[in-house]
Design an enzyme around this catalytic site. Structure first.
Site, PDB file in Angstrom:
ATOM      1  CG  HIS A  53      71.333  27.569  33.122  1.00 15.26           C
ATOM      2  ND1 HIS A  53      71.512  27.112  31.921  1.00 15.26           N
ATOM      3  CD2 HIS A  53      70.427  28.703  33.179  1.00 15.26           C
ATOM      4  CE1 HIS A  53      71.165  28.332  31.061  1.00 15.26           C
ATOM      5  NE2 HIS A  53      70.607  29.257  32.067  1.00 15.26           N
ATOM      6  CD  GLU A 101      39.621  26.641  35.585  1.00 16.79           C
ATOM      7  OE1 GLU A 101      40.726  26.691  35.693  1.00 16.79           O
ATOM      8  OE2 GLU A 101      39.082  26.006  34.452  1.00 16.79           O
ATOM      9  CG  ASP A 159      42.694  29.672  34.755  1.00 12.97           C
ATOM     10  OD1 ASP A 159      43.622  30.618  34.121  1.00 12.97           O
ATOM     11  OD2 ASP A 159      42.827  28.492  34.427  1.00 12.97           O
ATOM     12  CB  CYS A 192      42.370  21.138  41.622  1.00 10.96           C
ATOM     13  SG  CYS A 192      41.314  22.046  40.267  1.00 10.96           S
TER      14      CYS A 192
HETATM   15  C1  PEP Z   1      43.432  26.416  37.773  1.00  8.58           C
HETATM   16  O1  PEP Z   1      43.384  27.165  36.983  1.00  8.58           O
HETATM   17  O2  PEP Z   1      43.606  26.722  39.111  1.00  8.58           O
HETATM   18  C2  PEP Z   1      43.725  25.002  37.667  1.00  8.58           C
HETATM   19  C3  PEP Z   1      44.070  23.922  38.206  1.00  8.58           C
HETATM   20  O3  PEP Z   1      43.900  24.773  36.179  1.00  8.58           O
HETATM   21  P1  PEP Z   1      45.115  25.113  35.263  1.00  8.58           P
HETATM   22  O4  PEP Z   1      46.389  25.439  36.129  1.00  8.58           O
HETATM   23  O5  PEP Z   1      45.408  23.748  34.529  1.00  8.58           O
HETATM   24  O6  PEP Z   1      44.583  26.142  34.188  1.00  8.58           O
HETATM   25 MG    MG Z   2      42.605  26.641  34.994  1.00 13.63          MG
END
Ligand code: PEP
Ligand code: MG
Length: 838
Positions: free
Chosen positions: A461, A698, A722, A769
């Protein structure tokens, strides 16, 4: 670069740090006797095909597979060192000889814990067994994930004359011999046979049962399936056939030195390394090269307990300390969850379970009832259990004792408050027998520069955490490391598996300078982190941060973030019995806004459902949770919950700095519905102003509809995590597909380009993001495709801004268009590395 008949890029078959062959603690592999190649110290449990090809050999014991790629390269994938000894235990073959496999296809699965505990090392090899016909160029010597470009191979135009050419003499000699190698003629002894045969002009072959194999072919030799003590016929033909025969008989009839020793349970490769004065050899658990003062870590000593304590006070103290440790572990777990770090989650979930173990708690309470201090009662309860586990003579259970010791230390630390800590000189290299995961987190917070551990394994670990923190770490250095004086200057060359105990001033200086240069670069990045990031030709790119609490927002603000590009509000809703009320929500959002000074904050409405379930929010069971009621679709299932969140958001101040973002939008109606709700709720609350409202892109539908969405949205932000999952039809948490869920796939790039084009038509900005924004290799592509905001993990703000400043947006625009036509993500990564080296 495109692969053609001669060129081939091999993807990483495993995830983990990469080592050059010469650093593999095994002379046969390290000397290239089996062919050239590269090694990986694996962190995952499945070996994947580095390229498409045909399976031409699988080891009887399931620990190795050889593929023939379409350009003729024979690629041996050998898992661990001396793993033939395990006789198949811990391995599950997923393919058969003769089968055709595609790049990235799982080839064999192994039990990481079992194999790590029972073999000499998990370091695994990718060897071109016919490497004389190819040129190789490593593409990564850092850490790789499955499928990432690892090695580029090019067939030599004029392959050297193969030894299968005519021997030039009809003289023959043959004899039988029993194979003495433990486990039979597996990869390493077969390599020695080949190397031996290559030293003679004669052509040699081995025959066993009804098959024969030329000694020039490693794969053919292994394919004979020769076991230990099997008798084989060696035949040589050529002028020096007698000499060749004698040499081969000797090679086959003499066990390898390493075969003669039973495999030690804990890795100790130094026994087989040539001794080097003033150097201890160990196994690289986390790469890096660093010099510094050694600090021997002593175990914490408790003062003597005089007894006579008030049991109820001690019980309360213990309860409080346990509660604090639980809360700390939950926090670590939350962070791990957000970073999708499954390994860290598993470790600390196990710790939570141990912390609630009734045997431990009963023993501690019984001692407290007899007047002992909580510290001593807890310590003794753990020590007793450790002894039980270690007495079982089971190395896996013995490792759990280390986790118990960790909890012993953590709870003691909580009981003793701030009065106890490790006193580290700056940049210390810590020497210890073993460390616990939380020791490591604490040492890392105190600025430790490297770790030198007497015991432990590369898959412990602690090793996993050290890699995550970028702390060079050697394990299995042996007890000698515990007898060194604290304060002496040493060089920890984790890549080379060496701890240099008496480096001369020149060596120290060289290592320190290299390290200083790295630090300087990082410090410079930090210094300039609060400045705006402009490309060389003057385009401003906002570098914001992804956070999930006001604490993380503080780090982001200090780290120079231009704002919060994504506040994941789920942190408020998970791990609790009741939903947060409106006031609690408002306060939490306000805290983040206040923390960020005058910077904008994008707050995403709750994104639960799918696999993120809340105890107090039962949603219907789903056959396909990620395709079910999640994200903004919650407005359909539980509208009151979303209304409550919107009310809380409408009441933060100043509203101009609060931007609301909707997850998982697939059509314009969803956006319009929330706009209407925002209007209605604002009217109810007597609020005239409206916050900006944006949507996450996404889902492929949203990217394709970006123009229509942008007409009604104030901004768009691409969630590449996503978007990759839904575009590539690959579960983003699927361990076996991890490297292929790559947002640099040209399909994703096309969707990103389309999103930017759609937004431009309505004068809207587009950010990213998802995790791709934190990947510096992707920065030029994203800028080139039209992204103007990157929301990244807080510690990376400075680095990403620095990256932006090196780029020319015009050139990025021009080159990124060419990437849309590439055949796959690996090709895009390679092209990025060529156009915009890191
Ligand atoms: C994504 O899907 O890229 C995102 C920023 O949202 P999450 O990772 O919280 O699903
Ligand atoms: Mg997402």
């Amino acid at each position: 670069m495109h692969n053609n008949n001669n060129d081939l890029t091999l993807g990483a078959p495993l995830s983990g740090p990469v080592l050059p062959l010469r650093n593999v603690p095994d002379p046969v592999f390290a000397t290239g006797a089996m062919g050239d190649g590269i090694a990986i110290d694996p962190l995952n449990d499945t070996l994947h095909a580095p390229c498409a090809g045909q399976v031409i050999q699988v080891a009887r014991t399931g620990h190795a597979v050889t593929l023939r790629a379409d350009n003729g390269a024979e690629v041996l994938l050998h898992l661990g060192l001396d793993t033939v000894e395990l006789k198949g235990k811990g391995f599950e073959l997923l393919v058969q000889e003769g089968q055709r496999v595609s790049a990235g296809q799982p080839l064999l699965r192994f039990d990481l814990d079992y194999v790590a505990q029972h073999c000499r090392s998990l370091i695994s090899l990718l060897i071109l067994t016919n490497s004389e016909g190819f040129e190789q160029r490593p593409l990564s010597l850092g850490a790789v994930k499955i499928g990432e470009p690892l090695l580029h191979i090019t067939r030599r135009s004029q392959a050297p004359a193969s030894s299968s050419s005519a021997p030039g003499s009809a003289e023959q000699a043959s004899a039988r011999v029993r194979v003495a190698h433990r486990g039979g003629l597996h990869a390493r002894p077969a390599a020695l046979v080949r190397q031996c045969a290559a030293g003679f002009a004669s052509q040699s072959q081995l025959s066993f049962k009804d098959k024969s194999a030329p000694c020039t072919s490693l794969v053919a030799l292994m394919g004979l399936g020769i076991g230990e003590q099997d008798e084989v016929l060696v035949s040589c033909q050529g002028a020096d056939c007698q000499a060749a025969l004698q040499a081969l008989l000797k090679t086959l009839g003499t066990a390898l030195e390493s075969d003669a020793h039973p495999t030690p349970a804990v890795v100790a490769p130094s026994i087989r390394r040539p001794a080097e004065d003033g150097v201890l050899h160990g196994v690289c658990a986390a790469p890096g090269l660093i010099a510094g003062p050694l600090l021997r870590l002593e175990a914490m000593q408790l003062p003597e307990d005089l007894g006579q304590h008030q049991p109820h006070e001690q019980r309360q103290a213990l309860e409080k300390a346990l509660e604090q440790v639980r809360a700390d572990i939950h926090q670590t777990l939350d962070q791990a969850r957000r970073r999708h770090n499954q390994e860290e989650q598993d470790i600390f979930n196990a710790h939570l379970a141990l912390l609630e173990d009734p045997t431990l708690l009963d023993a501690a309470h019984a001692a407290i009832a007899q007047g002992r201090a909580a510290t001593h009662a807890w310590s003794a309860a753990i020590a007793e259990q450790c002894q039980v586990l270690q007495g079982l003579d089971n190395s896996l259970l013995a490792e759990r004792a280390n986790d118990l010791r960790d909890l012993q230390q953590r709870v003691l630390r909580a009981l003793l408050g701030t009065t106890w800590h490790y006193d580290l000189p700056p940049g210390a290299l810590v020497a210890a027998d073993e460390l616990t995961p939380s020791d490591l987190l604490q040492l890392s917070a105190q600025g430790v520069a490297g770790l030198c551990l007497a015991a432990g394994g590369a898959t412990s670990h602690v090793a996993i955490l050290a890699r995550g923190k970028g702390l060079p770490c050697l394990v299995a250095l042996g007890q000698e490391v515990l007898h060194l004086d604290s304060g002496r200057q040493v060089v920890l060359d984790a890549d080379g598996g060496r701890l240099e105990l008496a480096p001369d001033p020149q060596r120290l200086q060289q290592v320190q300078e290299a390290h200083r240069a790295r630090l300087q670069r990082r410090a410079l990045q930090q210094q300039q982190a609060t400045e705006p990031a402009l490309t060389r030709d003057g385009l401003v790119i906002e570098v914001a941060a992804n956070v999930a609490s006001s604490d993380e927002a503080r780090d982001a603000h200090l780290g120079g973030a231009d704002g919060i590009g994504l506040l994941r509000t789920e942190f408020l809703f998970v791990d609790r019995q009741h939903a947060p009320d409106q006031a609690e929500q408002r306060q939490a959002y306000q805290d983040v806004l206040d923390t960020m000074g005058d910077k904008p904050v994008i707050i995403r409405t709750i994104d639960v459902g799918g696999d993120k379930q809340l105890d107090y929010l039962p949603l219907p069971a789903e056959a396909n949770p990620v395709l079910g009621l999640r994200g903004i679709r919650l407005a359909q299932a539980r509208p009151e919950l979303l209304d409550q969140q919107l009310r809380a958001l409408l009441q933060v101040a100043p509203l101009e700095r609060c931007r609301i973002m909707l997850p998982m939008v697939t059509e314009v109606a969803e956006l319009l519905h929330i706009r209407q709700r925002l209007d209605a709720l604002a009217r109810e609350l007597g609020i005239a102003q409206r916050p900006e409202l944006g949507v996450m892109i996404e889902v492929p539908a949203a990217a394709l509809m970006a123009e229509q969405l942008a007409e009604h949205a104030d901004f768009l932000s691409i969630g590449t995590n996503d978007l990759s999952q839904y575009t590539l039809a690959m579960d983003r948490d699927h361990a076996g597909l991890a490297a292929r869920v790559d947002a640099l796939h040209p399909a994703l790039l096309r969707l990103i380009a389309q999103t930017c084009a759609g937004a431009r038509r309505h004068g809207r900005w587009v950010g990213v993001c998802g995790a791709l924004a934190s990947d510096p290799l992707a920065t030029p592509v994203l800028i080139g495709l039209g992204i103007s905001e990157l929301s990244v993990s807080p510690p990376q703000v400075g680095e990403l801004k620095d990256r932006v400043r090196q780029l020319d947006a015009g050139q990025c625009r021009h080159l990124s268009q060419t990437l849309l036509d590439l055949p796959g993500a690996a090709a895009v990564r390679q092209a990025c590395a060529e156009h915009w080296p890191l």
